[in-house]
Enzyme design. Structure first.
Site, PDB file in Angstrom:
ATOM      1  N   GLU A   8      32.671  13.177  28.066  1.00 50.82           N
ATOM      2  CA  GLU A   8      33.494  13.491  26.893  1.00 50.82           C
ATOM      3  C   GLU A   8      34.672  12.523  26.761  1.00 50.82           C
ATOM      4  O   GLU A   8      35.805  12.918  26.484  1.00 50.82           O
ATOM      5  CB  GLU A   8      33.965  14.946  26.933  1.00 50.82           C
ATOM      6  CG  GLU A   8      32.822  15.960  26.903  1.00 50.82           C
ATOM      7  CD  GLU A   8      33.297  17.400  26.751  1.00 50.82           C
ATOM      8  OE1 GLU A   8      34.510  17.649  26.887  1.00 50.82           O
ATOM      9  OE2 GLU A   8      32.445  18.270  26.492  1.00 50.82           O
TER      10      GLU A   8
ATOM     11  N   GLU B 183      25.161  19.813  27.580  1.00 49.21           N
ATOM     12  CA  GLU B 183      25.699  21.113  28.003  1.00 49.21           C
ATOM     13  C   GLU B 183      25.506  22.102  26.860  1.00 49.21           C
ATOM     14  O   GLU B 183      25.747  21.767  25.693  1.00 49.21           O
ATOM     15  CB  GLU B 183      27.213  21.048  28.301  1.00 49.21           C
ATOM     16  CG  GLU B 183      27.633  20.182  29.451  1.00 49.21           C
ATOM     17  CD  GLU B 183      29.159  20.187  29.603  1.00 49.21           C
ATOM     18  OE1 GLU B 183      29.821  21.079  29.022  1.00 49.21           O
ATOM     19  OE2 GLU B 183      29.679  19.292  30.281  1.00 49.21           O
TER      20      GLU B 183
END
Length: 416
Positions: A70, A218
């Site tokens: 991220e 995820e």
């Protein structure tokens, strides 16, 4: 548990050794703090591959090297430097692999949904203007040229919890009894997950990359959390993940409305509840397993068990937004020494947070240390909650609906 892939957030040598000789495919990660060094030096990239790949591969099946996690979510000045270094680091890692004759390991990076400006409607989605040309275009060019995958973290829980009035809970849980038609594409959506995935697909298409395959890096649903967090319960977590597996194991693959029939490799977050993680209570409750390895709820990751054959789940009691007063008080079995340090931390924020604990205040001695701590925790939480403060204090605090005030010592609360 019969899963086929595992994604690590580093290249942990103990885990990689334990995976040796198994059929589990591992995705390993270059951590964020390593990106700039690798991006600027082929020698550093070669060393990383030597230490974290060549020592284990091929006995341990490594399918992906993920560079960072991220990386584009943080907008702090020091983290923006990673934006510039991300794709060069990916190129250098791949060059190291190719130099060793390794062609089966792909290179990518997992991104959060905040790389797009909006996911609603999906057909309107585009990448953020601050990263579209400078980062996303070269990243997509790299993924496309190396036949790699776009890894994205997709959590329907977050948009639902941010707007539970306008987003149907069943739509977020993949229950399939609610539909939404995109006014631009006229595609019909039966769940929020597909809507979020297709927003990435449409954003990529607008930069000229229509066919890069997706991987869900995820996804999941929290099985518990704080009293002020709606929808965080075992029932919703089990329903979401069971429906997810049903969708992912369908034959032929269901894909998404924009990419029907396309298989999407997926990682469920997470294997274990992370009982020492900081932040809101939900952060510690995403697991399929308790930290001791026992199951939190029944789940068959192969998709062969019909949902109708699972035992009944506890009915949810917190699907509606919290209403009333909450206090942040000392958790059971809190260590007294640690408690005193936590009080000092809470009171050091100033702004009158602990005035009542000062000499002459209504909560000064001989009030107990625990009541003093509860006052400090509650006051701090009430004052700074809007700025992201949580009722955690390294596990020393918890939320309650019971007013801890005693006598003239009135403990501040948060009202919902």
């Amino acid at each position: 548990m019969k899963f086929s892939r595992v994604k690590l957030y580093d290249a942990n040598p103990e885990v990689l050794n334990l995976l040796s000789g198994t059929k589990l495919q591992a995705s390993i990660m270059v951590q964020n703090h390593e990106i700039s060094g690798i991006g600027s030096s082929q020698a550093i990239a070669d060393e990383w591959v030597r230490n974290n790949v060549l020592l284990y591969y091929p006995d341990t099946i490594i399918s992906f090297i993920l560079v960072g996690n991220e990386v584009l979510s943080s907008t702090l000045d020091q983290d923006r430097e990673l934006w510039r270094d991300l794709v060069p680091a990916m190129r250098r890692i791949r060059a190291s692999l190719r130099a060793k004759g390794i062609r089966t390991i792909k290179v990518s990076t997992p991104l959060a949904m905040d790389v797009v400006e909006s996911t609603f409607p999906p057909s309107s989605a585009k990448f953020r203007s601050d990263i579209s040309e400078s980062v996303m275009e070269p990243l997509l060019r790299f993924l496309n040229g190396t036949r790699s995958h776009f890894f994205v973290d997709v959590y329907p829980y977050f948009p639902w919890s941010g707007d539970p009035t306008n987003i149907d809970l069943d739509f977020a849980l993949l229950q399939g009894n609610y539909t939404y038609t995109d006014p631009g594409s006229r595609l019909v959506y039966t769940n929020l997950l597909d809507q979020m995935l297709d927003s990435i697909t449409f954003a990529m298409s607008k930069l000229g990359y229509e066919k890069i395959p997706l991987v869900i890096a995820e996804t999941g649903w929290p099985n518990g959390g704080d009293l002020d967090q709606s929808g965080v319960n075992v029932h919703n977590a089990a329903i979401y993940n069971r429906n997810l597996i049903k969708k992912l194991t369908a034959k032929p693959p269901s894909g998404t409305p924009a990419r029907p029939g396309v298989n999407i490799p997926t990682f469920i977050f997470s294997l274990y509840d992370e009982d020492q993680k900081t932040g809101p209570g939900s952060e510690r409750h995403w697991g399929l397993l308790h930290p001791n390895g026992t199951s939190i709820y029944e789940i068959d990751l192969t998709g062969k068990r019909p949902i109708s054959q699972y035992k009944s789940l506890p009915l949810p009691t917190n699907n509606e937004p919290c209403k009333g007063e909450l206090w942040c008080v000392v958790a059971r079995e809190a260590n007294l020494t640690e408690l005193r340090l936590a009080i000092e931390y809470a009171c050091a924020s100033g702004n009158g947070t602990c005035d009542a604990l000062m000499p002459g205040g209504e909560c000064q001695e001989p009030v107990s240390e625990y009541l003093r701590a509860s006052y400090a925790f509650s006051s701090f939480w009430a004052r700074f909650r809007s700025q992201g403060a949580t009722c955690y204090f390294n596990g020393l605090a918890e939320q309650t609906t019971s007013n801890p005030s005693r006598g003239s010592c009135k403990v501040p609360s948060v009202t919902f």
